[in-house]
Every structure is written in C-alpha cells, then in structure tokens.
Design an enzyme around this catalytic site. Structure first.
Site, PDB file in Angstrom:
ATOM      1  N   HIS A 126      -3.035   8.837  -6.449  1.00 53.20           N
ATOM      2  CA  HIS A 126      -2.587   8.918  -7.849  1.00 53.20           C
ATOM      3  C   HIS A 126      -3.672   9.455  -8.781  1.00 53.20           C
ATOM      4  CE1 HIS A 126       1.189   7.103  -6.971  1.00 53.20           C
ATOM      5  NE2 HIS A 126       0.687   5.921  -6.662  1.00 53.20           N
ATOM      6  N   ASP A 163       3.767   7.894   1.229  1.00 52.36           N
ATOM      7  CA  ASP A 163       3.743   6.680   0.407  1.00 52.36           C
ATOM      8  C   ASP A 163       5.083   6.526  -0.322  1.00 52.36           C
ATOM      9  OD1 ASP A 163       1.345   4.819  -0.834  1.00 52.36           O
ATOM     10  OD2 ASP A 163       2.891   5.204  -2.329  1.00 52.36           O
ATOM     11  N   HIS A 165       5.334   5.929  -3.380  1.00 49.27           N
ATOM     12  CA  HIS A 165       5.130   6.585  -4.670  1.00 49.27           C
ATOM     13  C   HIS A 165       4.614   8.003  -4.442  1.00 49.27           C
ATOM     14  CE1 HIS A 165       4.403   2.206  -5.409  1.00 49.27           C
ATOM     15  NE2 HIS A 165       5.253   2.444  -6.386  1.00 49.27           N
ATOM     16  N   ASP A 244       3.902   1.284   1.895  1.00 49.23           N
ATOM     17  CA  ASP A 244       4.674   0.483   0.940  1.00 49.23           C
ATOM     18  C   ASP A 244       6.148   0.865   0.892  1.00 49.23           C
ATOM     19  OD1 ASP A 244       3.805   2.883  -0.093  1.00 49.23           O
ATOM     20  OD2 ASP A 244       2.982   2.065  -1.939  1.00 49.23           O
TER      21      ASP A 244
END
Length: 311
Positions: A126, A163, A165, A244
């Site tokens: 990120h 991921d 995200h 995740d």
C-alpha cells in the site's frame, strides 16, 4: 527446489498497539507453523539486511524518507493515518523488510536459491511513492523490483499480488512502466479506494465480489493473468503474498482456503519456470487471523519447496 526463507528479528520490534491486527504475532505464527510442519528446516534460512537510502530512493523520493524519519517518536506511538502507526523501531523494521526482498533478488540471480519467501513486516504494497498508508511505510516488492533492474539489468518484471486489498502502492510506483507488469487480485469494492478501476497498459486488475470462493478466484486468475503473463514473458516473478482473502480472516469477505493459496503459488511457479529460469521472490503482505495465516503460509512454502499439498 532450493527455497530461501528470509526474515529478521527487527521485524518483531515494530508494533502499532495491542489491538492492531498487523502485529508481531503474525511472524511468530508463521514460524511456529512452518517449524511444526518440518518445512522451516528444509529451507535455506538467512537474515535480511536493511535497505539503504539509495535502494529505497529508487522508488520513493528522498522527501518521503526524510518525512518519515522526522516522524519517528522517541517513545510510544504516533499515528500517520487511521490505520498506520509508528513506534521508535518501526522504520528500522521497514528498512529490514525492504532489504529482505533485495537479498532475495540477489539469491535467485546468483543461483543460490530457486525461489524465496520473505517473512517480514511491516508489509509494503500500500505504500505509494510519496505516501505511507495501510500499515505500510516502504513498498517492499517495488524496492526489490528496482534493485533487480539496477543490479541485474532486469527488463521484464512481473509482480503478482493476491492480497485481499489491491496493491495501490505498487500500481502508483509502476503505472505505465512497460518493463513491469502488475497483476493484482482483490475484493471489490474495498480499501484502498484508489486505482481500483484505473486503466494502465501494464496493470491487470482482477476485482472479486465479496463472498468469492476459490473457484471464482482461480477462474479470474486464469482469465486475466495468464494471457498477460504469457505475452509479457517475465524474466523475474515477484509475489506480494497476502493471505487475508482466507475465509477466516477478519478484515474482509473473500472465502479462499489453503488449497487456493497452494494453487496460486504453483501458478506463479509455473510462470517462473517457463519464462524466468525459476526466479521467484515472494514477500508477505496481509493475513490477520493467526491460525489461518500459519496454515496459508505453510501451503505457500510447501509449494515453493516443490512438495505436495497437504490439506
């Protein structure tokens, strides 16, 4: 297959408070699971070295480093945003996390290992060129890609990010760069809310609706990633390994299992074997249910070692 396992004790010194899901317990859960399964002993274990300013500045402007250094507290915690906090050891941990990917790149190019898993934190995907966010300070996988270019002249680098995200930071750094192909699967709509629908020639976005299971995930990867990777023919495969998307993870709503992480790891290994002389370096991103994280990391490392999946 020779699989290297790179980590560092400093990664345990970074913490963001007792209730924060991105905790040192994540690495302890991975190590305990791999040890119990007898896998850690089959890897080539080594410690990361901190990334230098020069190595970090290949993807982050100097002002980004300087602003983070100014934020380091003498004690306690400070908040950079609602999700990302810093303690006195955070930046040293972040340097080591980025440095792990650099060491992994060195190992695969020097033929010391076929592939590498970097069990490090804080995560990195990120972190944009000029902004720390989403638990991330430096973009570990991007720093590694830049090192491969600078040190080994790599011209075609694929970054596979599974991921839950989207890896907005990796997209921010490499968007419209013809020498880097970024493939990112993620739950949609969900944080980070930027670049989710951006169109760049070298970015393959694979959004998945909440509730997607392994069949949906695998079909989407085959549909979106495989043709792009076969056309690109990467000479290095980097993996942002976020676990995740597991059905037990508390931060999102995908329904993947350990078998799906085994499958996507073998998919990445196949691409690396066909085009990149097996060169693959994986770095930990998300995964916040500790038991599920350990099981997923076991599936990932078992595949890297060339061992059969044990479900």
């Amino acid at each position: 297959m020779i699989t290297a396992y790179i980590t560092h004790p400093r990664c345990l010194d970074h913490h963001m408070g007792p209730e924060h899901p991105e905790s040192p317990l994540r690495l302890e859960a991975i190590r305990a699971r791999l040890s119990l399964a007898g896998l850690l002993q089959q890897t080539m274990q080594s410690e990361a070295r901190p990334a230098s300013d020069e190595q970090l500045e290949r993807v982050h402007p100097r002002r980004h480093l300087q602003s983070l250094i100014k934020c380091v507290p003498e004690h306690g915690l400070i908040s950079l945003d609602g999700d990302t906090l810093m303690n006195p050891a955070s930046l040293e941990a972040a340097r080591v996390a980025a440095g792990a990917v650099i060491r992994g790149i060195d190992q695969v190019y020097r033929q010391q290992a076929d592939n590498v898993f970097c069990a490090v934190r804080p995560p990195g995907h990120h972190a944009e060129a000029s902004e720390a966010m989403g638990f991330c300070f430096f973009n570990n996988v991007a720093v590694g890609a830049a090192h491969a270019r600078a040190r080994y002249g790599a011209k075609r680098i694929a970054i596979l990010d599974f991921d839950v995200h989207q890896g907005n930071g990796t997209v921010d750094i490499f968007k419209d760069d013809p020498e880097v192909l970024v493939c990112s699967s993620y739950q949609y709509p969900l944080y980070p809310w930027r670049y989710l629908k951006a169109e760049h020639a070298n970015v393959i976005n694979t959004p998945l609706p909440a509730g997607s299971d392994g069949a949906v995930f695998r079909a989407a990867i085959e549909r979106d990633w495989r043709p792009a990777l076969e056309a690109f023919r990467p000479e290095l495969v980097l993996v942002s390994a976020g676990f995740d998307g597991h059905r037990d993870d508390p931060l999102a709503e995908l329904c993947l299992t350990e078998a799906d992480y085994d499958w996507v790891t073998r998919f990445a290994l196949e691409i690396a074997a066909r085009f990149a002389d097996n060169r693959l370096v994986s770095v930990l991103e998300g995964g916040y249910d500790l038991d599920a994280l350990g099981r997923c990391a076991e599936a990932h490392v078992r595949a890297l070692l060339g061992l059969p999946f044990e479900g």
